[in-house]
Design a protein around this motif. Structure first.
Motif, PDB file in Angstrom:
ATOM      1  N   UNK A 187       0.778  -1.218  -0.055  1.00  0.00           N
ATOM      2  CA  UNK A 187      -0.009  -0.029  -0.179  1.00  0.00           C
ATOM      3  C   UNK A 187       0.847   1.320   0.062  1.00  0.00           C
ATOM      4  N   UNK A 188       0.298   2.401   0.195  1.00  0.00           N
ATOM      5  CA  UNK A 188       1.080   3.708  -0.073  1.00  0.00           C
ATOM      6  C   UNK A 188       1.772   3.896   1.318  1.00  0.00           C
ATOM      7  N   UNK A 189       1.310   3.629   2.701  1.00  0.00           N
ATOM      8  CA  UNK A 189       2.136   3.842   3.634  1.00  0.00           C
ATOM      9  C   UNK A 189       2.236   2.314   4.578  1.00  0.00           C
ATOM     10  N   UNK A 190       1.664   1.068   3.995  1.00  0.00           N
ATOM     11  CA  UNK A 190       1.699  -0.067   4.687  1.00  0.00           C
ATOM     12  C   UNK A 190       2.191  -1.323   3.789  1.00  0.00           C
ATOM     13  N   UNK A 191       2.958  -2.206   4.188  1.00  0.00           N
ATOM     14  CA  UNK A 191       3.353  -3.304   3.546  1.00  0.00           C
ATOM     15  C   UNK A 191       3.150  -4.478   4.587  1.00  0.00           C
ATOM     16  N   UNK A 192       2.515  -5.697   4.238  1.00  0.00           N
ATOM     17  CA  UNK A 192       2.331  -6.710   4.712  1.00  0.00           C
ATOM     18  C   UNK A 192       3.117  -7.773   3.892  1.00  0.00           C
ATOM     19  N   UNK A 193       3.906  -8.726   4.673  1.00  0.00           N
ATOM     20  CA  UNK A 193       4.529  -9.754   3.874  1.00  0.00           C
ATOM     21  C   UNK A 193       4.193 -10.924   4.886  1.00  0.00           C
ATOM     22  N   UNK A 194       4.114 -12.312   4.040  1.00  0.00           N
ATOM     23  CA  UNK A 194       3.947 -13.444   4.633  1.00  0.00           C
ATOM     24  C   UNK A 194       5.303 -14.277   4.078  1.00  0.00           C
ATOM     25  N   UNK A 195       5.756 -14.907   5.093  1.00  0.00           N
ATOM     26  CA  UNK A 195       7.173 -15.706   5.115  1.00  0.00           C
ATOM     27  C   UNK A 195       7.038 -17.092   5.441  1.00  0.00           C
ATOM     28  N   UNK A 196       7.423 -18.052   4.868  1.00  0.00           N
ATOM     29  CA  UNK A 196       7.408 -19.364   5.104  1.00  0.00           C
ATOM     30  C   UNK A 196       8.529 -19.852   5.776  1.00  0.00           C
ATOM     31  N   UNK A 197       8.574 -20.084   7.147  1.00  0.00           N
ATOM     32  CA  UNK A 197       9.603 -20.686   8.029  1.00  0.00           C
ATOM     33  C   UNK A 197      10.025 -22.160   8.280  1.00  0.00           C
ATOM     34  N   UNK A 198      10.913 -22.612   8.105  1.00  0.00           N
ATOM     35  CA  UNK A 198      11.382 -24.003   8.028  1.00  0.00           C
ATOM     36  C   UNK A 198      11.608 -24.439   9.418  1.00  0.00           C
ATOM     37  N   UNK A 199      11.768 -25.705   9.632  1.00  0.00           N
ATOM     38  CA  UNK A 199      12.023 -26.110  11.105  1.00  0.00           C
ATOM     39  C   UNK A 199      10.962 -27.154  11.608  1.00  0.00           C
ATOM     40  N   UNK A 200      11.239 -27.461  12.813  1.00  0.00           N
ATOM     41  CA  UNK A 200      10.169 -28.589  13.549  1.00  0.00           C
ATOM     42  C   UNK A 200       8.995 -28.022  13.100  1.00  0.00           C
ATOM     43  N   UNK A 201       8.797 -26.736  13.498  1.00  0.00           N
ATOM     44  CA  UNK A 201       7.190 -26.201  13.456  1.00  0.00           C
ATOM     45  C   UNK A 201       7.027 -25.495  12.280  1.00  0.00           C
ATOM     46  N   UNK A 202       7.310 -26.145  11.169  1.00  0.00           N
ATOM     47  CA  UNK A 202       7.301 -25.462   9.689  1.00  0.00           C
ATOM     48  C   UNK A 202       5.912 -24.798   9.715  1.00  0.00           C
ATOM     49  N   UNK A 203       5.935 -23.138   9.451  1.00  0.00           N
ATOM     50  CA  UNK A 203       4.945 -22.450   9.563  1.00  0.00           C
ATOM     51  C   UNK A 203       4.995 -21.396   8.563  1.00  0.00           C
ATOM     52  N   UNK A 204       4.196 -20.364   8.624  1.00  0.00           N
ATOM     53  CA  UNK A 204       4.263 -19.129   8.252  1.00  0.00           C
ATOM     54  C   UNK A 204       4.014 -17.819   9.323  1.00  0.00           C
ATOM     55  N   UNK A 205       4.798 -16.869   9.055  1.00  0.00           N
ATOM     56  CA  UNK A 205       4.524 -15.766   9.698  1.00  0.00           C
ATOM     57  C   UNK A 205       4.016 -14.178   8.756  1.00  0.00           C
ATOM     58  N   UNK A 206       3.438 -13.427   9.497  1.00  0.00           N
ATOM     59  CA  UNK A 206       3.263 -12.324   8.634  1.00  0.00           C
ATOM     60  C   UNK A 206       3.778 -11.136   9.343  1.00  0.00           C
ATOM     61  N   UNK A 207       4.311 -10.341   8.729  1.00  0.00           N
ATOM     62  CA  UNK A 207       4.990  -9.210   9.369  1.00  0.00           C
ATOM     63  C   UNK A 207       4.429  -7.798   8.763  1.00  0.00           C
ATOM     64  N   UNK A 208       4.202  -6.424   9.470  1.00  0.00           N
ATOM     65  CA  UNK A 208       3.608  -5.395   8.923  1.00  0.00           C
ATOM     66  C   UNK A 208       4.608  -4.275   8.972  1.00  0.00           C
ATOM     67  N   UNK A 209       4.701  -3.517   8.028  1.00  0.00           N
ATOM     68  CA  UNK A 209       5.618  -2.481   7.984  1.00  0.00           C
ATOM     69  C   UNK A 209       4.781  -1.094   7.815  1.00  0.00           C
ATOM     70  N   UNK A 210       5.073  -0.037   8.599  1.00  0.00           N
ATOM     71  CA  UNK A 210       4.439   1.270   8.210  1.00  0.00           C
ATOM     72  C   UNK A 210       5.460   2.256   7.631  1.00  0.00           C
ATOM     73  N   UNK A 211       4.947   3.074   6.770  1.00  0.00           N
ATOM     74  CA  UNK A 211       5.858   4.294   6.478  1.00  0.00           C
ATOM     75  C   UNK A 211       5.967   5.500   7.469  1.00  0.00           C
ATOM     76  N   UNK A 212       6.901   5.962   7.799  1.00  0.00           N
ATOM     77  CA  UNK A 212       6.992   6.866   8.902  1.00  0.00           C
ATOM     78  C   UNK A 212       8.159   8.010   8.206  1.00  0.00           C
ATOM     79  N   UNK A 213       7.550   8.901   7.360  1.00  0.00           N
ATOM     80  CA  UNK A 213       8.357   9.588   6.632  1.00  0.00           C
ATOM     81  C   UNK A 213       9.085   9.050   5.663  1.00  0.00           C
ATOM     82  N   UNK A 214      10.404   9.013   5.324  1.00  0.00           N
ATOM     83  CA  UNK A 214      11.214   8.086   4.665  1.00  0.00           C
ATOM     84  C   UNK A 214      11.505   6.857   5.046  1.00  0.00           C
ATOM     85  N   UNK A 215      11.360   6.415   6.221  1.00  0.00           N
ATOM     86  CA  UNK A 215      11.551   5.180   6.570  1.00  0.00           C
ATOM     87  C   UNK A 215      10.387   4.067   6.800  1.00  0.00           C
TER      88      UNK A 215
END
Length: 139
Positions: free
Chosen positions: A79-107
């Motif tokens: 989005x303009x000011x939000x990014x949501x990402x899903x990542x598959x994570x290997x290991x014993x508990x093979x699963x996925x996680x989501x993470x969200x970033x928000x834009x604050x100025x240039x960061x």
């Protein structure tokens, strides 16, 4: 019918919750389509903790035999000011996680990371799994 755009309706905390904002998202199918700062925070180019792009080989098991990444990008929502990402994570508990970033100025600042109840395959599933805020689909 697969929807490709969504509008995210959220209460803006920056204005004391008095103003609602709408955010339209497009589906991201490669790490290369994400903002550079988000790529860096995910580990793109990091040999110590690499991340595979969508469809690339990755180690989904718990035995580490070589330098194959143990994380793989599944999909994202940009989005303009939000990014949501899903990542598959290997290991014993093979699963996925989501993470969200928000834009604050240039960061881009990481706001939330949580386990996902499933491996999202569509933009709608990814955004619904975020659970916050309320989502409204747009045709």
């Amino acid at each position: 019918m697969q929807l490709k755009h969504f509008t995210l309706c959220a209460v803006s905390l920056a204005t004391g919750g008095a103003q609602a904002q709408a955010q339209q998202f497009v589906q991201v199918n490669s790490l290369k389509e994400l903002p550079a700062a988000v790529q860096q925070q995910l580990g793109v180019g990091n040999a110590a903790d690499p991340i595979a792009d969508r469809g690339e080989p990755f180690n989904g098991g718990c035995v580490i035999a070589d330098a194959t990444p143990r994380r793989r990008f599944l999909m994202g929502a940009l989005g303009t000011d939000v990014v949501v990402v899903a990542v598959e994570v290997g290991g014993f508990a093979h699963d996925s996680v989501t993470a969200e970033w928000r834009r604050h100025g240039e960061h881009w600042i990481k706001q939330v990371r949580r386990s996902a109840p499933r491996f999202p395959k569509t933009l709608q599933e990814l955004l619904q799994d975020s659970k916050q805020p309320v989502l409204t689909a747009r045709n």
